[in-house]
Scaffold this active site. Structure first.
Site, PDB file in Angstrom:
ATOM      1  N   TYR A  82      62.670  79.799  16.285  1.00 41.01           N
ATOM      2  CA  TYR A  82      61.384  79.117  16.183  1.00 41.01           C
ATOM      3  C   TYR A  82      60.815  78.775  17.561  1.00 41.01           C
ATOM      4  O   TYR A  82      59.616  78.918  17.792  1.00 41.01           O
ATOM      5  CB  TYR A  82      61.499  77.867  15.311  1.00 41.01           C
ATOM      6  N   GLU A 106      60.632  72.431   8.668  1.00 40.30           N
ATOM      7  CA  GLU A 106      61.776  71.592   9.013  1.00 40.30           C
ATOM      8  C   GLU A 106      62.965  72.517   9.233  1.00 40.30           C
ATOM      9  O   GLU A 106      63.075  73.543   8.569  1.00 40.30           O
ATOM     10  CB  GLU A 106      62.144  70.597   7.896  1.00 40.30           C
TER      11      GLU A 106
END
EC number: 2.3.1.266
Length: 164
Positions: free
Chosen positions: A132, A120
């Site tokens: 990411y 998350e």
């Protein structure tokens, strides 16, 4: 590995880190806490880190000599790994240390034949989201009001990457 399955970026960091990765344990927690508290408005407590170690999660640190630069906390769940925390000393951010830790996690996951990586990230954390995305993580969900924030709560994006 072929070009279709390798999702790592070809771009090297602006300032390559002079770092090596070591496993962390309870004696490393004071240095971990210093970084965690410097980097976050709502940092994890030492007890949370101790619980992670005692639960068998993987805590790895990026070191320059004896100096901890950043760390990661990964929870293995069957053939999936969940990145719970990736944190770099604010004085050392944007120098490739987060990339180094992420690459290490991906390499270790491949060796362990893990099928997917999960995490998350705060919706407003553009730098982390960019990192990411560069490593092939895609949004697969949204957790409303997941994180504490200055003005209430902040949403979390759920990201996932498969490994071949």
């Amino acid at each position: 590995m072929n070009a279709q399955t390798d999702q790592s970026p070809a771009v090297s960091p602006v300032h390559p880190p002079i770092a090596h990765i070591l496993s962390l344990d309870e004696e490393d927690l004071p240095a971990v806490q210093r970084i965690e508290q410097a980097a976050h408005i709502f940092p994890w407590s030492e007890r949370v880190f101790k619980d992670c170690i005692r639960s068998g999660y993987y805590l790895d640190g990026a070191y320059d000599g004896a100096k901890l630069l950043g760390f990661s906390v990964v929870m293995p769940i069957l053939n999936e790994w969940h990145l719970l925390n990736l944190c770099v000393d604010p004085k050392r951010q944007r120098r490739g240390i987060g990339r180094l830790l992420l690459e290490y996690m991906i390499e270790q996951a491949r060796k362990a034949e893990v099928s997917s990586l999960w995490l998350e990230v705060r919706e407003e954390n553009a730098a982390a989201r960019q990192l990411y995305a560069a490593y092939g993580f895609k949004q697969v969900g949204l957790r409303k009001a997941y994180y504490p924030a200055k003005d209430g709560r902040e949403d979390a994006l759920v990201l996932m990457r498969t490994l071949d």
